[in-house]
Design a protein around this motif. Structure first.
Motif, PDB file in Angstrom:
ATOM      1  N   THR A   1      16.911   0.169  11.200  1.00 23.43           N
ATOM      2  CA  THR A   1      16.891  -0.484  12.514  1.00 23.43           C
ATOM      3  C   THR A   1      18.266  -0.898  13.022  1.00 23.43           C
ATOM      4  N   GLU A   2      19.208  -1.163  12.120  1.00 22.25           N
ATOM      5  CA  GLU A   2      20.479  -1.749  12.542  1.00 22.25           C
ATOM      6  C   GLU A   2      21.660  -0.796  12.443  1.00 22.25           C
TER       7      GLU A   2
ATOM      8  N   GLU B   1      10.284  -2.850   8.963  1.00 24.33           N
ATOM      9  CA  GLU B   1      10.969  -2.136  10.043  1.00 24.33           C
ATOM     10  C   GLU B   1      10.319  -2.428  11.389  1.00 24.33           C
ATOM     11  N   GLU B   2       8.983  -2.381  11.436  1.00 24.18           N
ATOM     12  CA  GLU B   2       8.289  -2.675  12.694  1.00 24.18           C
ATOM     13  C   GLU B   2       8.499  -4.119  13.119  1.00 24.18           C
TER      14      GLU B   2
ATOM     15  N   ARG C   1      11.887  -4.387  14.694  1.00 28.62           N
ATOM     16  CA  ARG C   1      11.946  -3.738  16.013  1.00 28.62           C
ATOM     17  C   ARG C   1      11.269  -4.576  17.091  1.00 28.62           C
TER      18      ARG C   1
END
Length: 358
Positions: free
Chosen positions: A169-170, A232-233, A236
């Motif tokens: 994500t980053e 991860e979700e 986000r």
């Protein structure tokens, strides 16, 4: 002459908010369309002795289709037949899933409650035979073993899953697609394959004997995809404005993540950990192959065989005696209680820390 566009505001159509609360009339019609066909089918089976599958296809399904179509015509008009079918089918299938879940939970509680006692919770099973009375022996050693094995897996998996989610994500790494593919492949990995791999690599090769840590190692590939994907979700879902605001104030990217993004996603990360634990706490095949299901208490996961609740259940239900099957039901109920305690404790701790910060 130039045409003038009319910019007068118009009233918002009623269908522009599909998420609005349904009217009580619609809820009543949809509920009746789901309940009445099922009641008629059950009544037919009770009165005529018709086979269940025959009643399902001859009585229930035709009535369900007709009732759903009537609901669609009544609520949405002639063009609402398909929508009525979809709504009623969704309500019925959701109710069916809840009934199945409730029946499983009730079966475990009703059959396992008679086995619960202080001795069953705190004693181990050393010197206990399959036909021994339930007054002697229990799952105390298995409870401790499950907590140690799953706890050791969690200690390794949570940092690894969190690091994977942060990377996905980053960062702008080129290997993100490969990592997502590997996570998706690992999520479908059969648990027995994981156990066989650890058994062949460490136990059959003579590197080590049966031990708790080998069971923990076999559970890591099963737990990691759940923790990584759900985390991860959760990351986000954090509004990008929060992170941009921290960066605009001069904070480095790592500090913006640690002090802004990570706390905002804390609830989702806790959910990821809980789902990961729930994914592996009932796994039997990897532990049968790696821990050897000891009957005495072992508090050292790095030396000697170690019992666990899934292997206890597996062994005693395989004996086939009434007493052993009753012990297996009791172990299943203990697993449910243990998972419920872990979920409730994590949620309460998370909410308490949030209120303390406020």
């Amino acid at each position: 002459m130039e045409k003038v566009t009319d910019l007068t505001p118009v009233a918002r159509p009623k269908t522009a908010a599909p998420w609005s609360r349904k009217s009580p009339q619609f809820v009543l019609y949809a509920s009746l369309a789901s309940i009445v066909p099922a009641a008629v089918a059950l009544g037919t089976i009770a009165l005529t002795g018709m086979d269940f599958m025959a009643a399902l296809f001859i009585v229930f399904l035709p009535l369900q289709i007709v009732a759903a179509a009537l609901v669609g015509i009544t609520v949405y008009g002639r063009r609402g037949i398909l929508e009525g079918l979809l709504v009623v089918a969704t309500i019925f299938l959701s109710s069916f899933v809840f009934v199945l879940l409730g029946s499983v939970i009730w079966s475990v509680i009703s059959n396992g409650f008679s086995a619960l006692s202080a001795s069953f919770i705190f004693q181990n099973n050393y010197y206990i035979q399959p036909k021994t009375s339930l007054e002697f022996g229990g799952v105390g050693h298995s409870i401790l073993g499950s907590l140690l094995i799953v706890g050791l897996s969690t200690i390794v998996t949570v940092p690894l899953g969190l690091a994977t989610a942060v990377y996905l994500t980053e960062t702008q790494g080129k290997s993100k697609g490969i990592i997502r593919t590997l996570l998706q492949a690992m999520s479908g990995l059969p648990s027995v394959v994981s156990g066989l791999f650890i058994y062949a690599m460490f136990i059959a090769s003579g590197i080590t004997t049966y031990a708790g840590w080998t069971g923990s190692l076999a559970l890591i590939p099963l737990m990691l995809p759940t923790v990584a994907r759900v985390t991860e979700e959760a990351l986000r879902l954090v509004p990008v404005e929060l992170r941009n605001g921290a960066l605009a104030l001069g904070a480095p990217a790592w500090r913006a993540f640690v002090q802004v993004t990570l706390p905002a996603a804390k609830s989702g990360i806790v959910t990821a950990i809980l789902l990961g634990v729930a994914r592996v706490i009932g796994e039997t095949a990897p532990l049968v192959l790696t821990t050897f299901a000891a009957d005495r208490t072992n508090l050292n996961p790095f030396e000697g065989a170690m019992g666990s609740l899934p292997t206890y259940l597996f062994n005693y239900i395989a004996f086939g005696f009434d007493e052993s099957i009753q012990r297996a039901w009791g172990a299943a109920l203990v697993i449910l209680i243990l998972v419920a305690i872990l979920f409730i404790s994590a949620r309460v701790a998370s909410r308490t820390r949030t209120k303390a910060r406020k």
